[in-house]
Design a protein around this motif. Sequence first.
Motif, mmCIF file in Angstrom:
data_model
loop_
_atom_site.group_PDB
_atom_site.id
_atom_site.type_symbol
_atom_site.label_atom_id
_atom_site.label_comp_id
_atom_site.label_asym_id
_atom_site.label_seq_id
_atom_site.Cartn_x
_atom_site.Cartn_y
_atom_site.Cartn_z
ATOM 1 N N SER A 487 73.963 30.974 25.779
ATOM 2 C CA SER A 487 74.230 30.302 24.499
ATOM 3 C C SER A 487 73.283 30.775 23.404
ATOM 4 O O SER A 487 73.636 30.748 22.217
ATOM 5 C CB SER A 487 74.141 28.782 24.666
ATOM 6 O OG SER A 487 72.941 28.386 25.279
ATOM 7 N N VAL A 520 80.215 23.694 29.620
ATOM 8 C CA VAL A 520 80.856 22.501 29.045
ATOM 9 C C VAL A 520 80.535 21.232 29.837
ATOM 10 O O VAL A 520 81.073 20.169 29.535
ATOM 11 C CB VAL A 520 82.390 22.688 28.947
ATOM 12 C CG1 VAL A 520 82.720 23.833 27.991
ATOM 13 C CG2 VAL A 520 83.017 22.925 30.316
ATOM 14 N N THR A 521 79.654 21.339 30.846
ATOM 15 C CA THR A 521 79.231 20.150 31.601
ATOM 16 C C THR A 521 77.717 19.968 31.518
ATOM 17 O O THR A 521 77.226 18.935 31.064
ATOM 18 C CB THR A 521 79.673 20.247 33.077
ATOM 19 O OG1 THR A 521 79.173 21.464 33.651
ATOM 20 C CG2 THR A 521 81.186 20.205 33.195
ATOM 21 N N GLN A 523 75.803 21.793 29.619
ATOM 22 C CA GLN A 523 75.517 21.932 28.197
ATOM 23 C C GLN A 523 76.548 21.131 27.405
ATOM 24 O O GLN A 523 77.625 20.816 27.909
ATOM 25 C CB GLN A 523 75.552 23.408 27.778
ATOM 26 C CG GLN A 523 74.434 24.251 28.361
ATOM 27 C CD GLN A 523 74.493 25.683 27.864
ATOM 28 O OE1 GLN A 523 75.467 26.388 28.120
ATOM 29 N NE2 GLN A 523 73.465 26.109 27.151
ATOM 30 N N LYS A 524 76.223 20.854 26.164
ATOM 31 C CA LYS A 524 77.121 20.033 25.345
ATOM 32 C C LYS A 524 77.240 20.609 23.933
ATOM 33 O O LYS A 524 76.289 21.188 23.396
ATOM 34 C CB LYS A 524 76.577 18.600 25.217
ATOM 35 C CG LYS A 524 76.437 17.842 26.527
ATOM 36 C CD LYS A 524 77.802 17.443 27.065
ATOM 37 C CE LYS A 524 77.646 16.630 28.338
ATOM 38 N NZ LYS A 524 76.856 15.410 28.142
ATOM 39 N N GLY A 525 78.435 20.416 23.341
ATOM 40 C CA GLY A 525 78.624 20.686 21.929
ATOM 41 C C GLY A 525 78.562 22.137 21.513
ATOM 42 O O GLY A 525 78.281 22.435 20.351
ATOM 43 N N ARG A 528 84.440 25.284 22.641
ATOM 44 C CA ARG A 528 85.682 24.528 22.449
ATOM 45 C C ARG A 528 86.557 24.532 23.694
ATOM 46 O O ARG A 528 87.472 23.706 23.818
ATOM 47 C CB ARG A 528 86.463 25.106 21.276
ATOM 48 C CG ARG A 528 85.744 24.965 19.949
ATOM 49 C CD ARG A 528 86.558 25.482 18.792
ATOM 50 N NE ARG A 528 87.771 24.685 18.585
ATOM 51 C CZ ARG A 528 88.507 24.753 17.476
ATOM 52 N NH1 ARG A 528 88.157 25.575 16.493
ATOM 53 N NH2 ARG A 528 89.587 24.020 17.341
ATOM 54 N N PHE A 578 79.129 16.818 37.413
ATOM 55 C CA PHE A 578 79.010 16.401 36.009
ATOM 56 C C PHE A 578 80.348 16.514 35.287
ATOM 57 O O PHE A 578 80.394 16.697 34.066
ATOM 58 C CB PHE A 578 77.940 17.241 35.305
ATOM 59 C CG PHE A 578 76.579 17.110 35.925
ATOM 60 C CD1 PHE A 578 75.717 16.103 35.520
ATOM 61 C CD2 PHE A 578 76.177 17.962 36.942
ATOM 62 C CE1 PHE A 578 74.461 15.956 36.115
ATOM 63 C CE2 PHE A 578 74.926 17.825 37.532
ATOM 64 C CZ PHE A 578 74.067 16.823 37.123
ATOM 65 N N GLU A 581 81.001 14.560 32.229
ATOM 66 C CA GLU A 581 80.290 14.970 31.017
ATOM 67 C C GLU A 581 81.011 16.102 30.280
ATOM 68 O O GLU A 581 80.564 16.516 29.205
ATOM 69 C CB GLU A 581 78.875 15.443 31.373
ATOM 70 C CG GLU A 581 78.047 14.427 32.134
ATOM 71 C CD GLU A 581 77.786 13.179 31.317
ATOM 72 O OE1 GLU A 581 77.548 13.316 30.099
ATOM 73 O OE2 GLU A 581 77.847 12.072 31.891
ATOM 74 N N ALA A 582 82.096 16.618 30.856
ATOM 75 C CA ALA A 582 82.788 17.761 30.238
ATOM 76 C C ALA A 582 83.234 17.408 28.826
ATOM 77 O O ALA A 582 83.857 16.368 28.601
ATOM 78 C CB ALA A 582 83.980 18.172 31.089
ATOM 79 N N ASP A 583 82.909 18.269 27.874
ATOM 80 C CA ASP A 583 83.227 17.985 26.464
ATOM 81 C C ASP A 583 84.220 18.971 25.881
ATOM 82 O O ASP A 583 84.330 19.097 24.659
ATOM 83 C CB ASP A 583 81.944 17.952 25.633
ATOM 84 C CG ASP A 583 81.260 19.298 25.529
ATOM 85 O OD1 ASP A 583 81.631 20.219 26.287
ATOM 86 O OD2 ASP A 583 80.343 19.444 24.690
ATOM 87 N N LYS A 614 89.541 14.085 32.199
ATOM 88 C CA LYS A 614 89.272 15.238 31.341
ATOM 89 C C LYS A 614 90.427 16.240 31.406
ATOM 90 O O LYS A 614 91.065 16.410 32.450
ATOM 91 C CB LYS A 614 87.970 15.923 31.764
ATOM 92 C CG LYS A 614 86.743 15.004 31.726
ATOM 93 C CD LYS A 614 86.418 14.563 30.313
ATOM 94 C CE LYS A 614 85.156 13.698 30.278
ATOM 95 N NZ LYS A 614 84.776 13.322 28.901
#
Length: 655
Positions: A487, A520-521, A523-525, A528, A578, A581-583, A614
């Motif tokens: 990232s 995506v779990t 880490q966040k934000g 896409r 996690f 937590e997937a975003d 999700k």
Amino acid sequence: MGIYAKLGRLLLAVVAMAGAHRGWAAGAAPPPLSLYGKLPGFERAAISPSGDRIAMVALHDNERRLIVVDRNNKLLSIQNVGNIKVRGLYWAGEDRVLLRRSETQSLGIGFTADKAEFSAMIVIPLNGEKLFSVFQGNNRIPGGIRGFHGVVEREGRYYGYFGGITLDESRGAAYLGSTSPVLYEVDLQNGRASRLANRVDSEQNWRTWLVGSNGAVSATLDFRSSGGDWFIRNAEGKRIAAGTNPLGGIDLVGFGETPDSLIYSVEDETNDRSQRWFEVPLAGGEAREILTDTAMAGTFFDNRSRALLGYEIEGDTPSYRFTDPRHQKAVDATLKAFPGRSVHLVDWNDAFDRLLVMTEGQGDPESWWVVDIKTKRADPLGTAYPMGSEAVGPMRMVRYKAGDGLDISAVLTLPPGRPARNLPVVVLPHGGPSSRDYPGFDWWAQAFASRGYAVLQPNFRGSTGYGVAFQRAGNGEWGRRMQTDISDGLAYLVKEGIADPKRACIMGASYGGYAALAGVTLQKGIYRCAVSVAGVSDVQKMTSTDLAESGRNPTLRRALKAEIGFGSDLRAVSPVNFAAEADAPVLLIHGKDDVVVLYDQSVAMANALRRAGKPVELVTLAGEDHWLSRSASRLAMLEASVAFVEKHNPPDPAP
């Protein structure tokens, strides 16, 4: 004028790829995904000892075939290879081609794994005789070949050297006592196999051999898993080298510059070099360390004497060093003939005056050539991905700092014909994780670039090619600094104005698939969407499965613990734990016949995401392995992933 400035006519018209997509006009549709997703139109090539014949695996009349031609372009043989998984192509003299293939097979009851990948070597005579597979019809040697140790000519006949799992016999009944291979000499004219060397005494240990130009075993390397002890014996059984490497980092490289010495490599956990090379006389004597200031990416050996000819030096683009000045001059001239491209030396004849090379790089979608040193010509054989140079997305190396200041390199591929400003991004971490990406033609990256995406392939800590300290910096960092290295690369592209921070997806295969799920779990934000192809979701289950399938091998246990960790550490970096937590939406793609990362890993992740409410899709590739070896599966993967990314992270309209 360079000695290869003038390129000759096509070597073989039937192999030249017609219908390539030319140009990149404004508003024009990009090449179809099938151009990228199917197996390459030109896959492999090998040249005979005289240099008069070339064997190729390529598309002809839209069929995948093995094609053999002579120096005058005369077609000598053409065989349909269909969907078989080709793993290698070799010559045995002038009239026999060896084609190595593999196949996933179920093992049945009593084995620690459900499936395994088995290899076979097919001998293809060009004189009208019937083709056959090594060990074909030998009921005592089931399961194909387990290791290939080269070809030797002796008194006008050619012999191949192969490992084979061999059944034991008791009271007239055959049974499988060990899966460790026995070494055989196989007459490549009639297929007759003769035992040359016995297997190791325990499946917890391993053994490999070095076969000399006379067809005899010149050296044997034994490794003991219990404590990591190893030793090398010569043909007389005398120990000529020994040591201890708990992680199993010991191997026979080959013969030295003369066949009376051998080279072995050691991974030294206390040294700054990832591998140290030592040369020792076969008769015995002091081992001396060689090439202490060079990182090797590959080696080249004389096909007849088996002596070391030279090596490839690790780097972003290939470079080579040969001991014979004549060889070095030929290779240097070849490199100069293709300025700005990566030139991969694939094969050569005995005289080293006809070379097979593959080139890639800016505007080059993997081109194959035969270089004739005497006539100073470089003639094209074919193209892996037939398209105009304008359709190849430009690629280059970029460098940035990780959060803790570590220098990271990455490959950046950009959309052809578009300015590199504020682009949507696909972050594409490599698998392994002990591997790296190079600035060449990557069919995944190029497919997404053709659709308007910038593609970043970070060589995060733990990658090979940047020294042992960099590789060891990845130990214990799954889901941690290895993940933020990735990232941090996206943040670099944003800072440079290349990427839009709100339009990034992450995609990868194997370890890269794990990194996509972690993105995506854990880490966040940031992303896409995420696409995981044959990815690991449960690290703890992966390590326990690997250990069970190895018979609880102590060396593997030590290596896994050193690289990844153990116990609660693994649960803390497993995306499956996690899922809630997937975003971002997740696409999972997995081959049902994967024997490296089991299909269950994606099923477990899909179930966990569904339970958490999700968005997730699971695409199952029936009959496919870990490496996407079949055209239909490759294309299905690419079509599904491109559609998914375009849905959740739309590209800009074509200019």
